[in-house]
Design an enzyme around this catalytic site. Structure first.
Site, PDB file in Angstrom:
ATOM      1  CB  CYS A  42      -0.939   0.000   1.203  1.00 40.60           C
ATOM      2  SG  CYS A  42      -1.963   1.483   1.315  1.00 40.60           S
ATOM      3  CB  CYS A  47      -3.384   2.565  -1.475  1.00 34.98           C
ATOM      4  SG  CYS A  47      -3.719   0.861  -1.042  1.00 34.98           S
ATOM      5  CE  LYS A  50      -4.809   3.942  -6.066  1.00 35.12           C
ATOM      6  NZ  LYS A  50      -5.264   2.562  -6.174  1.00 35.12           N
ATOM      7  CE1 TYR A 176      -6.947  -1.739  -6.613  1.00 39.82           C
ATOM      8  CE2 TYR A 176      -8.300  -3.709  -6.752  1.00 39.82           C
ATOM      9  CZ  TYR A 176      -7.258  -3.014  -6.176  1.00 39.82           C
ATOM     10  OH  TYR A 176      -6.516  -3.589  -5.173  1.00 39.82           O
ATOM     11  CD  GLU A 180      -6.978   2.448  -9.061  1.00 32.13           C
ATOM     12  OE1 GLU A 180      -7.829   2.666  -8.182  1.00 32.13           O
ATOM     13  OE2 GLU A 180      -5.942   1.770  -8.838  1.00 32.13           O
ATOM     14  CG  HIS A 436     -27.839  24.125  -3.258  1.00 33.11           C
ATOM     15  ND1 HIS A 436     -27.999  23.271  -4.330  1.00 33.11           N
ATOM     16  CD2 HIS A 436     -27.978  25.390  -3.740  1.00 33.11           C
ATOM     17  CE1 HIS A 436     -28.232  23.982  -5.403  1.00 33.11           C
ATOM     18  NE2 HIS A 436     -28.231  25.269  -5.080  1.00 33.11           N
ATOM     19  CD  GLU A 441     -27.508  19.976  -3.746  1.00 35.16           C
ATOM     20  OE1 GLU A 441     -28.471  20.283  -3.019  1.00 35.16           O
ATOM     21  OE2 GLU A 441     -26.877  20.797  -4.432  1.00 35.16           O
TER      22      GLU A 441
END
Length: 452
Positions: A42, A47, A50, A176, A180, A436, A441
């Protein structure tokens, strides 16, 4: 019997470090051995680097979009070696932090390869250490199929240290990691093709998201080749690599990156010296308490093949430390509603059941979807669109799954994961007042079902 340590951890990745640190904090005598790099996959080749490369690649889009907001950026250039050098410095900093975390916790750190000799003995650099418990947390390693010329390809491990940005890149895989890296190379300016042997990449994710991401990547000029597989690789006279596909087509690239899965890293671990059987996929077989058939030997993380995600390995490491040395605090890992993200460009994130999984499980499903152009892009020439989706049980009103493709999808999905963990209903989503104007939202304003 008196042992040298209460716990000996093999592998200083996320799960191993978490188990070691907390076990030591609970008063145990702990040692940890790591033969490659502190922090494991990682931190070093996963991770963290990356995500840094994704940030770097995304600046290409940011610079282009800035003109719509009045910014004129003339003569902007990109330098891959600078990105890699800065990434390397950050990883070195994190390596130091991991080492300090371990030593400050009272853990004995051995930076060398460890081999299991028997249920209570480990050998490191010719010296034997005994322990009441041995924890295997050695993680995974990239897998490259046995095709002629496979030695010409690289994996994600090497991709993080490329000295130059290749002009033409061929990425092979549909998970993935493949998506990626294809996004990174493409955004940085390389002519990029993504080959996947199946009908559509990212198997296991919601079909709406997979289709949506496919369309978005095509808009960004990423060449997607589905139902395509490589038969062989050959080096050409000019140094380029020729990929001959099984259907007879030929493609030429300067770099071929295989991202076709990962295998458990069990090489030279000494499992032949103990009774630690593997399952039919080559992962270590463990019970619910992460014990192998030899009770003193445990395993967590990618080597057990359950959920290969860093936060899951962390949770498993914590569970082991608590069960062994702080049992009053022990609680098993809950594998339900684990959120995850694909840091492609655009990002994709999900938690809970896909629409397909919900229907297969017998739920009466109601689907809510919203597709829109992100507000940030409305004054730009970008054609990117976002997708947000809720999968709801019509009988109980409980939200079964949340899915998103778009900017900051991972950040938004982390909050929604808490709601799903708490059993939130669609009515509670509807009664939540949104912030908002934000993209998030949309998850609390979708009212009209798109599918039943």
């Amino acid at each position: 019997m008196a042992y040298d340590f209460d716990l000996f951890v093999i592998g200083a990745g996320s799960g191993g470090v978490r188990a070691a640190r907390f076990a030591a904090g609970f008063g145990a005598r702990v040692a940890i051995a790591e033969s490659r790099y502190l922090g494991g996959t990682c931190v070093n080749v996963g991770c963290v680097p990356k995500k840094l490369l994704v940030y770097g690649a995304h600046y290409a889009e940011d610079l282009g979009e800035a003109q719509g907001y009045g910014w004129s950026i003339d003569g902007a250039t990109f330098d891959w070696p600078t990105l890699i050098a800065n990434k390397n410095r950050e990883i070195e900093r994190l390596n130091g932090i991991y080492g300090k975390l371990l030593t400050d916790s009272g853990v004995t750190l051995l930076e060398a390869h460890a081999t299991i000799l028997d249920p209570h003995t480990v050998e490191v650099d010719g010296r034997r250490h005994t322990a009441e418990h041995i924890l295997i947390a050695t993680g995974g390693w990239p897998f490259v199929p046995d095709v002629p010329g496979r030695e010409l390809a690289i994996t994600s491990n090497e991709a993080f240290y490329l000295e130059r940005l290749p002009k033409r890149v061929l990425v092979v895989g549909g998970g993935y990691i493949a998506v990626e890296f294809a996004s990174i190379f493409n955004a940085c300016g390389a002519e990029t093709r993504l080959l996947y042997r199946g009908e559509l990449f990212l198997r296991g994710f919601d079909l709406s998201l997979r289709d949506h991401l496919k369309d978005e990547l095509i808009k960004k000029d990423l060449d997607l080749q589905f139902n395509a597989d490589i038969a062989r690789l050959d080096r050409l006279e000019d140094g380029a690599i020729q990929a001959t596909l099984k259907d007879g087509r030929v493609m030429v690239a300067d770099c071929v990156l295989y991202a076709t899965g990962r295998r458990p890293m069990l090489d030279n671990l000494g499992l032949e010296n103990v009774d630690v059987p593997l399952n039919d996929k080559g992962f270590i077989r463990v019970n619910e308490q992460y014990q192998t058939s030899t009770p003193s030997i445990l395993a967590i993380g990618d080597v057990i093949g359950k959920v290969p995600l860093t936060p899951v390995a962390l949770a498993e490491g914590m569970a082991v430390a608590r069960r062994l040395f702080k049992p009053e605090q022990y609680r098993p890992v809950d594998y339900a509603h684990i959120p995850t993200a694909v840091f492609s460009l655009p990002n994709m994130a999900t938690v809970g059941l896909t629409e397909e999984e919900a229907r297969a499980a017998g739920h009466k499903v109601v689907v809510f979807e919203s597709r829109f152009r992100p507000m940030k892009l409305t004054m730009t020439s970008s054609l990117e669109r976002s997708l947000m989706k809720l999968v709801v049980d019509a009988d109980t009103d409980r939200v079964l799954g949340c899915h998103m493709a778009g900017p900051e999808a991972g950040e938004i999905m982390q909050g929604l994961a808490i709601a799903l963990k708490a059993g939130a209903t669609k009515r509670q989503f509807d009664e939540t007042i949104g912030i908002h104007p934000t993209a998030a939202e949309e998850f609390v304003t979708m009212r009209i079902p798109t599918a039943i």
